[in-house]
Design a protein around this motif. Structure first.
Motif, PDB file in Angstrom:
ATOM      1  N   SER A   7      57.764  76.197  19.067  1.00 30.53           N
ATOM      2  CA  SER A   7      57.052  74.648  18.873  1.00 30.53           C
ATOM      3  C   SER A   7      55.668  74.575  18.637  1.00 30.53           C
ATOM      4  N   PRO A   8      55.306  73.490  18.136  1.00 29.26           N
ATOM      5  CA  PRO A   8      54.001  72.783  18.104  1.00 29.26           C
ATOM      6  C   PRO A   8      54.170  72.121  19.409  1.00 29.26           C
ATOM      7  N   VAL A   9      54.761  72.542  20.474  1.00 33.21           N
ATOM      8  CA  VAL A   9      54.376  71.703  21.493  1.00 33.21           C
ATOM      9  C   VAL A   9      55.045  72.288  22.743  1.00 33.21           C
ATOM     10  N   VAL A  10      53.966  72.445  23.642  1.00 33.03           N
ATOM     11  CA  VAL A  10      54.679  73.737  24.987  1.00 33.03           C
ATOM     12  C   VAL A  10      54.610  72.420  26.286  1.00 33.03           C
ATOM     13  N   LEU A 109      43.760  66.762  16.444  1.00 30.12           N
ATOM     14  CA  LEU A 109      43.106  67.578  16.044  1.00 30.12           C
ATOM     15  C   LEU A 109      44.163  68.592  16.266  1.00 30.12           C
ATOM     16  N   TRP A 110      45.223  68.570  16.768  1.00 30.46           N
ATOM     17  CA  TRP A 110      46.032  70.062  15.835  1.00 30.46           C
ATOM     18  C   TRP A 110      46.235  69.485  14.690  1.00 30.46           C
ATOM     19  N   THR A 115      45.063  72.000   9.314  1.00 39.54           N
ATOM     20  CA  THR A 115      44.600  71.324   7.388  1.00 39.54           C
ATOM     21  C   THR A 115      43.729  72.393   7.172  1.00 39.54           C
ATOM     22  N   THR A 116      43.186  73.250   8.079  1.00 42.21           N
ATOM     23  CA  THR A 116      42.188  74.564   8.017  1.00 42.21           C
ATOM     24  C   THR A 116      42.550  76.252   7.355  1.00 42.21           C
ATOM     25  N   GLY A 117      44.056  76.053   7.509  1.00 42.59           N
ATOM     26  CA  GLY A 117      44.515  77.125   7.705  1.00 42.59           C
ATOM     27  C   GLY A 117      44.897  77.683   9.141  1.00 42.59           C
ATOM     28  N   PHE A 118      45.165  76.620  10.053  1.00 44.42           N
ATOM     29  CA  PHE A 118      45.450  77.306  11.199  1.00 44.42           C
ATOM     30  C   PHE A 118      46.408  76.881  11.931  1.00 44.42           C
ATOM     31  N   ASP A 119      47.466  77.968  12.135  1.00 43.19           N
ATOM     32  CA  ASP A 119      49.093  77.387  12.263  1.00 43.19           C
ATOM     33  C   ASP A 119      49.060  78.010  14.504  1.00 43.19           C
ATOM     34  N   GLU A 120      48.254  78.600  14.789  1.00 48.31           N
ATOM     35  CA  GLU A 120      48.326  78.542  16.136  1.00 48.31           C
ATOM     36  C   GLU A 120      47.942  77.951  16.882  1.00 48.31           C
TER      37      GLU A 120
END
Length: 273
Positions: A7-10, A109-110, A115-120
């Motif tokens: 999930s985008p939240v932990v 920041l997420w 938007t830089t292509g970083f999804d992790e």
């Protein structure tokens, strides 16, 4: 084995279980707001009042903002990638971001990282408020040091942004803007209709987070709050009057199941309906 985000939240428990993982990078993105409403760098709070063990600090007001633009605007892609590299984030990293507020700065920041292509990357639910509320440990001082820059380059995703000129045209209902959209605001002010085919929705940040520990409300509740935007079937632009909550709105919309979401790069003036 590297941590896995589902999930985008932990949760705080997830983070506690994975602290110390070699691939994990924990970032404090706090920005303080003074009594006169001015933004202040949160580094002093990070160093003196404490932070999650091993965390690094990201200065959203300088490193992660355009130096020549008023307010909060994204840096150009090369500068943004450089700021990410200076945090020691590599393509193999797993990043958890938090703040001391209601998550709006962490979400900022997420979104920038995505938007830089970083999804992790994921946001810590409830941030430092939830962490401290569970009596988990913190440390003071400068935090985890970056021994060397990473080799992060990034792949810009300009389609995740809406520039202020386009947004202003949408907001004014310009006939030149042919594609209807839904504009979702995280402000307490309500957006007016923006055009004959457009929709507008206001869901304040206080409606999507709990006052007790600043955690997000349930996904089901988020789907209920954003139902008009989700049902519209239109692309969604998140915007607000202070440039901060738009990314938090994008995060909440992602949890609610929205797919076609863009964030305004700047401020969209809001007026009461």
């Amino acid at each position: 084995m590297s941590p896995v985000f589902e999930s985008p939240v932990v949760s705080t428990q997830w983070l506690a279980d994975h602290l110390g993982s070699p691939a994990l990078v924990v970032i404090d993105a706090t920005v303080m707001v003074s009594g006169d409403g001015e933004y202040r760098c949160g580094r002093d709070h990070f160093e003196r009042s404490g932070h999650i063990p091993g965390a690094r600090f990201a200065d959203l007001l300088t490193e992660f903002s355009h130096p020549d633009a008023p307010g909060l605007h994204r840096p150009d892609p090369a500068c943004l990638a450089g700021a990410v590299a200076r945090l020691g984030i590599s393509t193999d990293s797993r990043v958890v971001v938090y703040d001391t507020q209601r998550g709006q700065w962490a979400a900022r920041l997420w979104w920038l990282l995505r938007t830089t292509g970083f999804d992790e990357v994921a946001v810590l639910d409830g941030g430092l408020t939830a962490w401290l509320g569970e009596h988990r440990s913190v440390e003071t001082g400068g935090g985890s040091r970056v021994s060397q820059l990473s080799d992060f380059v990034g792949t810009p995703r300009p389609e995740l942004w809406v520039d202020p000129v386009t947004a202003a045209a949408v907001h004014a209902g310009s006939p030149e803007v042919l594609t209807p959209v839904t504009v979702v605001s995280g402000s307490k002010l309500e957006l007016p209709r923006t055009g004959p085919g457009d929709r507008a929705l206001s869901v304040p940040l206080t409606s999507i987070t709990r006052s007790s520990d600043h955690t997000l409300v349930s996904d089901a509740k988020l789907r209920e709050l954003y139902a008009p935007a989700l049902r519209s079937g239109l692309p969604i632009i998140t915007a607000d009057g202070g440039e901060v909550t738009a990314s938090a709105t994008a995060l909440a919309l992602a949890l609610a199941g929205a797919r076609d979401v863009r964030v305004l790069d700047g401020r969209l003036p809001l007026v009461p309906a």
